[in-house]
Design a protein around this motif. Structure first.
Motif, short mmCIF file in Angstrom:
data_model
loop_
_atom_site.label_atom_id
_atom_site.label_comp_id
_atom_site.label_asym_id
_atom_site.label_seq_id
_atom_site.Cartn_x
_atom_site.Cartn_y
_atom_site.Cartn_z
N MET A 1 -2.19 -5.79 13.01
CA MET A 1 -2.11 -4.34 12.53
C MET A 1 -2.43 -4.34 10.94
O MET A 1 -2.28 -5.18 10.35
CB MET A 1 -0.47 -4.07 12.59
CG MET A 1 0.00 -2.86 11.70
SD MET A 1 1.80 -2.80 11.82
CE MET A 1 1.94 -1.26 10.97
N SER A 2 -3.00 -3.38 10.40
CA SER A 2 -3.25 -3.14 9.17
C SER A 2 -3.14 -1.72 8.68
O SER A 2 -3.28 -0.77 9.52
CB SER A 2 -4.74 -3.54 8.91
OG SER A 2 -5.65 -2.47 9.58
N LEU A 3 -2.63 -1.51 7.45
CA LEU A 3 -2.51 -0.22 7.16
C LEU A 3 -3.83 0.53 6.64
O LEU A 3 -4.64 -0.05 6.20
CB LEU A 3 -1.31 -0.30 5.86
CG LEU A 3 -0.14 -0.83 6.29
CD1 LEU A 3 0.83 -0.71 5.22
CD2 LEU A 3 0.47 0.13 7.37
N THR A 4 -3.67 1.83 6.40
CA THR A 4 -4.67 2.51 5.75
C THR A 4 -4.28 2.90 4.39
O THR A 4 -3.17 3.02 3.95
CB THR A 4 -5.13 3.73 6.42
OG1 THR A 4 -3.98 4.75 6.43
CG2 THR A 4 -5.61 3.42 7.88
N LEU A 5 -5.17 3.47 3.33
CA LEU A 5 -5.01 3.78 2.16
C LEU A 5 -3.97 5.11 2.33
O LEU A 5 -3.01 5.27 1.37
CB LEU A 5 -5.98 4.18 1.29
CG LEU A 5 -5.77 4.35 -0.37
CD1 LEU A 5 -5.31 3.26 -0.69
CD2 LEU A 5 -7.20 4.60 -0.78
N GLU A 6 -4.17 6.03 3.13
CA GLU A 6 -3.32 7.06 3.57
C GLU A 6 -1.76 6.84 3.78
O GLU A 6 -0.85 7.48 3.39
CB GLU A 6 -3.87 7.98 4.32
CG GLU A 6 -3.07 9.38 4.94
CD GLU A 6 -3.09 10.36 3.42
OE1 GLU A 6 -2.17 10.87 3.26
OE2 GLU A 6 -4.06 10.11 2.64
N SER A 20 -0.63 5.09 -8.53
CA SER A 20 -1.83 5.35 -9.02
C SER A 20 -2.97 4.80 -7.88
O SER A 20 -2.41 4.29 -6.94
CB SER A 20 -2.24 4.84 -10.35
OG SER A 20 -2.63 3.49 -10.18
N GLU A 21 -4.03 5.34 -7.99
CA GLU A 21 -5.20 4.91 -7.17
C GLU A 21 -5.30 3.44 -7.33
O GLU A 21 -5.50 2.78 -6.07
CB GLU A 21 -6.49 5.65 -7.44
CG GLU A 21 -6.29 7.25 -7.14
CD GLU A 21 -5.97 7.11 -5.46
OE1 GLU A 21 -6.46 6.56 -4.63
OE2 GLU A 21 -5.30 8.20 -4.95
N VAL A 22 -5.32 2.86 -8.26
CA VAL A 22 -5.74 1.55 -8.55
C VAL A 22 -4.45 0.58 -7.74
O VAL A 22 -4.71 -0.48 -7.19
CB VAL A 22 -5.86 1.22 -9.93
CG1 VAL A 22 -5.80 -0.38 -10.17
CG2 VAL A 22 -6.92 1.70 -10.55
#
Length: 98
Positions: A1-6, A20-22
């Motif tokens: 399982m891996s997550l997405t940025l969203e 923040s994005e970083v």
């Protein structure tokens, strides 16, 4: 399982954490590493391993349950001598719940 940025952003939003994005990119990497480690650990065959409460087989040393005061009535009397009110060996306290 891996997550997405969203998904990382959504979890941060649900937790009311400003990210923040970083930080989101960094957190995504860390979380995916944790999930990869969990998947590796779950792949290990533990069918012959008995569950345990502690990693080391140790017993806790407890003191003997015995009376250590030689004259407990005198000890109680000494403690209650400085109490505002006592009756029949009990401390009398103000009523707090009506």
């Amino acid at each position: 399982m891996s997550l997405t940025l969203e998904q990382v952003r959504r979890v941060a939003h649900l937790a009311r954490i400003e990210i923040s994005e970083v930080e989101a990119d960094s957190t995504l990497g860390h979380l995916n590493e944790i999930f990869a480690l969990i998947e590796t650990m779950q792949a290990v065959d533990t069918s012959g391993v008995e569950p345990m409460a502690h990693a080391q087989d140790v017993a806790q040393r407890l003191r003997a349950d015995r009376v250590t005061e030689s004259d407990e009535v005198a000890q109680r009397t000494a403690f209650q001598a400085i109490a505002p009110e006592t009756e029949a060996g009990l401390y009398l306290v103000p009523k707090v719940i009506e």
